[in-house]
Design an enzyme around this catalytic site. Structure first.
Site, PDB file in Angstrom:
ATOM      1  N   HIS A  63       0.838  -1.204   0.000  1.00 14.34           N
ATOM      2  CA  HIS A  63       0.000   0.000   0.000  1.00 14.34           C
ATOM      3  C   HIS A  63       0.873   1.256   0.000  1.00 14.34           C
ATOM      4  O   HIS A  63       0.617   2.201  -0.750  1.00 14.34           O
ATOM      5  CB  HIS A  63      -0.928  -0.035   1.214  1.00 14.34           C
ATOM      6  CG  HIS A  63      -1.922   1.065   1.259  1.00 14.34           C
ATOM      7  ND1 HIS A  63      -1.857   2.065   2.204  1.00 14.34           N
ATOM      8  CD2 HIS A  63      -3.013   1.325   0.494  1.00 14.34           C
ATOM      9  CE1 HIS A  63      -2.878   2.889   2.010  1.00 14.34           C
ATOM     10  NE2 HIS A  63      -3.593   2.464   0.983  1.00 14.34           N
ATOM     11  N   ASP A 105      -6.154   1.820  -2.080  1.00 16.90           N
ATOM     12  CA  ASP A 105      -6.869   1.482  -0.851  1.00 16.90           C
ATOM     13  C   ASP A 105      -7.671   0.199  -1.011  1.00 16.90           C
ATOM     14  O   ASP A 105      -7.711  -0.641  -0.108  1.00 16.90           O
ATOM     15  CB  ASP A 105      -7.781   2.631  -0.430  1.00 16.90           C
ATOM     16  CG  ASP A 105      -7.013   3.834   0.096  1.00 16.90           C
ATOM     17  OD1 ASP A 105      -5.772   3.761   0.214  1.00 16.90           O
ATOM     18  OD2 ASP A 105      -7.663   4.854   0.395  1.00 16.90           O
TER      19      ASP A 105
END
EC number: 3.1.1.4
Length: 138
Positions: A63, A105
């Site tokens: 991420h 996300d």
């Protein structure tokens, strides 16, 4: 009481789209992202260094790398548009930059869901001093 104080401190830093990320994690995993991943391993939470400690921590590493590739907007502050049905997330936006944030996300939330069985309590509030190894490239 100490845990409540720590959670309050973590929430103070949640602005802009980070609250959207929290809600997305909750929709996909059924867990609070702030509670479970706000300070986990070497990469979940503020900053990141060393090697990911397990598959859940690797979700945060990936991420962070994804955010590092976003250009033209701020992944931590800019809002994006998404919808969800059941636990499926659909990023929908005309702005390619904020859509990219949403996709980062979404990938992390799915990664958390797919690796929930790797989560280990020993990495919750893991001391950053234990994250000394040389970081791998993104």
């Amino acid at each position: 009481m100490r845990t409540l104080w720590i959670m309050a401190v973590l929430l103070v830093g949640v602005e802009g789209h980070l609250m959207q990320f929290e809600n997305m994690i909750k929709k996909v995993t059924g867990r609070s992202g702030i509670w479970w991943y706000g300070s986990y391993g070497c990469y979940c939470g503020k900053g990141g260094q060393g090697l990911p400690q397990d598959a859940s921590d690797r979700c945060c590493f990936v991420h962070d790398c994804c955010y590092g590739k976003v250009n033209g907007c701020d992944p931590k502050d800019d809002f994006y548009v998404y919808s969800s049905e059941n636990r499926d997330i659909v990023c929908g936006e005309d702005n390619p930059c904020t859509k990219e944030i949403c996709e980062c996300d979404k990938a992390a939330a799915i990664c958390f869901r797919d690796n929930m069985d790797t989560y280990q309590n020993k990495y919750w509030f893991y001391p950053s001093s234990n994250c000394n190894e040389e970081s791998e490239p993104c």
